[in-house]
Enzyme design. Structure first.
Site, PDB file in Angstrom:
ATOM      1  N   ARG A  57       1.027 -29.286  -0.593  1.00 37.64           N
ATOM      2  CA  ARG A  57      -0.225 -29.107   0.133  1.00 37.64           C
ATOM      3  C   ARG A  57      -0.440 -27.694   0.658  1.00 37.64           C
ATOM      4  O   ARG A  57      -1.502 -27.115   0.481  1.00 37.64           O
ATOM      5  CB  ARG A  57      -0.289 -30.088   1.320  1.00 37.64           C
ATOM      6  CG  ARG A  57      -0.910 -31.429   0.985  1.00 37.64           C
ATOM      7  CD  ARG A  57      -0.309 -32.510   1.830  1.00 37.64           C
ATOM      8  NE  ARG A  57       1.126 -32.579   1.591  1.00 37.64           N
ATOM      9  CZ  ARG A  57       1.673 -33.224   0.548  1.00 37.64           C
ATOM     10  NH1 ARG A  57       0.894 -33.846  -0.305  1.00 37.64           N
ATOM     11  NH2 ARG A  57       2.974 -33.238   0.350  1.00 37.64           N
ATOM     12  N   THR A  58       0.583 -27.139   1.308  1.00 38.72           N
ATOM     13  CA  THR A  58       0.378 -25.835   1.944  1.00 38.72           C
ATOM     14  C   THR A  58       0.091 -24.757   0.906  1.00 38.72           C
ATOM     15  O   THR A  58      -0.843 -23.971   1.043  1.00 38.72           O
ATOM     16  CB  THR A  58       1.600 -25.445   2.802  1.00 38.72           C
ATOM     17  OG1 THR A  58       1.809 -26.451   3.794  1.00 38.72           O
ATOM     18  CG2 THR A  58       1.372 -24.110   3.489  1.00 38.72           C
ATOM     19  N   LYS A  86      18.845 -14.166  -9.149  1.00 35.51           N
ATOM     20  CA  LYS A  86      19.757 -13.078  -9.536  1.00 35.51           C
ATOM     21  C   LYS A  86      20.389 -12.419  -8.310  1.00 35.51           C
ATOM     22  O   LYS A  86      21.193 -11.500  -8.450  1.00 35.51           O
ATOM     23  CB  LYS A  86      18.994 -12.020 -10.337  1.00 35.51           C
ATOM     24  CG  LYS A  86      18.326 -12.560 -11.601  1.00 35.51           C
ATOM     25  CD  LYS A  86      17.470 -11.466 -12.251  1.00 35.51           C
ATOM     26  CE  LYS A  86      16.700 -12.014 -13.438  1.00 35.51           C
ATOM     27  NZ  LYS A  86      15.799 -10.988 -14.015  1.00 35.51           N
ATOM     28  N   ARG A 107       6.887 -19.073   3.008  1.00 36.83           N
ATOM     29  CA  ARG A 107       7.573 -20.267   3.520  1.00 36.83           C
ATOM     30  C   ARG A 107       9.046 -20.107   3.197  1.00 36.83           C
ATOM     31  O   ARG A 107       9.413 -19.791   2.058  1.00 36.83           O
ATOM     32  CB  ARG A 107       7.030 -21.544   2.888  1.00 36.83           C
ATOM     33  CG  ARG A 107       7.902 -22.766   3.190  1.00 36.83           C
ATOM     34  CD  ARG A 107       7.272 -24.066   2.746  1.00 36.83           C
ATOM     35  NE  ARG A 107       6.205 -24.451   3.651  1.00 36.83           N
ATOM     36  CZ  ARG A 107       5.735 -25.694   3.760  1.00 36.83           C
ATOM     37  NH1 ARG A 107       6.245 -26.662   3.032  1.00 36.83           N
ATOM     38  NH2 ARG A 107       4.756 -25.959   4.588  1.00 36.83           N
ATOM     39  N   HIS A 135       4.900 -23.694  12.124  1.00 42.63           N
ATOM     40  CA  HIS A 135       3.998 -23.760  10.967  1.00 42.63           C
ATOM     41  C   HIS A 135       2.592 -23.543  11.541  1.00 42.63           C
ATOM     42  O   HIS A 135       1.808 -24.488  11.669  1.00 42.63           O
ATOM     43  CB  HIS A 135       4.128 -25.128  10.309  1.00 42.63           C
ATOM     44  CG  HIS A 135       3.493 -25.243   8.957  1.00 42.63           C
ATOM     45  ND1 HIS A 135       2.619 -24.299   8.458  1.00 42.63           N
ATOM     46  CD2 HIS A 135       3.603 -26.203   7.997  1.00 42.63           C
ATOM     47  CE1 HIS A 135       2.222 -24.674   7.257  1.00 42.63           C
ATOM     48  NE2 HIS A 135       2.806 -25.819   6.955  1.00 42.63           N
TER      49      HIS A 135
END
Length: 309
Positions: A57-58, A86, A107, A135
């Site tokens: 969703r975000t 890597k 995020r 958030h």
């Protein structure tokens, strides 16, 4: 003057009530704006997303928001297919992406990651979830939903139920609610009570009760904000199993609520709200998700345009 121009959005604690109300007003403008005019707000601009943690969703909400105002977006949605595999550092990844874009959204699983990345980035950075901390754009979306659906925030009785220990959306929401005159009731199992180390400053400006009993408040609530118990944040699966399914919102509970009350959920939902609640008039969590597109579009438009819109 547009005070959001080139501004990092790391914590909702950095925003005043006036800031929040300005975002709500801008969101309403975005919703009502002629699509042709709206697509000019980010024409030629790009948003870079760095998602070091799974999200549907975000991330899609930010991409949809950027498209809504005429911009483009690209970035890392899957860590396994990036140079992070890597061994590339977060700092280097942020530096590279900030050179390619006009704004970044991050995020990450680690606390403090967004504030660290904002110091590295040459472009404005938005926190889309940092560890167990915050958030902020979810809280902006939540507060806008409450105001849009109930026409106000001041004076409401708000119950927050579920995983209050690990749910970062809860902390951002509480920080945001400090700006309003509300009655807040926190309802959770003892093991999932809100973390006192994160709320010592909240208590100075927001009084709240704590309880394990939802029935104690359900008839008086204007807003029932439900969160899932987050299995991925438990250090021990056995502890998760003890609290899984502690609260399940079904028809029996919703029927005790006021007709004009609303039920919200930041999603994803697992089993904490029964699907048969979806058709009940109090259910607003899907509208809440759609409002996220508009609040993020407004925020991006403010960040990207010196004179606002």
């Amino acid at each position: 003057m547009n005070e959001f121009f080139n501004k990092d959005i790391i914590s909702i604690r950095d925003l005043t009530k006036e800031n929040l109300e300005s975002i709500y007003d801008s969101t309403n403008k975005i919703i009502e704006m002629d699509p042709t005019h709206r697509r000019e707000l980010a024409r030629g601009k790009s948003l870079g997303y760095l998602f070091f943690e799974p999200s549907t969703r975000t991330r899609l909400s930010f991409q949809s928001a950027m498209a809504l105002i005429g911009g483009t977006s690209f970035g890392i949605a899957d860590v396994s297919s990036s140079s992070i595999q890597k061994g590339e550092s977060l700092a280097d990844t942020v530096k590279i992406m900030s050179g390619y874009t006009d704004a970044l959204v991050l995020r990450h699983t680690l606390d403090g990651s967004s504030r660290f990345a904002a110091e590295i980035s040459e472009k404005p950075l938005i926190n889309a979830g940092s560890g167990t901390e915050e958030h902020p754009t979810q809280a902006i979306q939540d507060l806008f939903t409450i105001k849009k659906e109930l026409k106000k925030i001041d004076g409401l009785k708000i119950g927050i139920v579920g995983d209050l220990k690990y749910g970062r959306t809860i902390y951002s929401l509480l920080y945001g609610l400090r700006n309003y005159d509300v009655d807040v009731h926190l309802i959770s199992p003892e093991a999932l009570k809100i973390r006192t180390d994160s709320t010592y400053d909240i208590k100075k400006e927001l009084s709240y009760t704590e309880s394990e009993n939802l029935d104690e408040y359900i008839e008086d609530l204007d807003v029932l904000y439900v969160t899932r118990v987050q299995k991925e944040r438990f250090p021990d699966e056995e502890e998760y199993m003890k609290v899984k399914g502690s609260y399940v919102i079904g028809n029996d509970i919703v029927k005790k609520m006021k007709d004009d009350s609303i039920i919200l959920h930041p999603l994803p939902r697992i089993d904490e709200i029964s699907s048969d609640v979806d058709s009940m008039q109090q259910a607003r969590y899907f509208e809440q998700a759609e409002y996220g597109k508009f609040t993020r579009a407004a925020l991006l438009a403010l960040i990207l345009n010196k004179d606002g819109f």
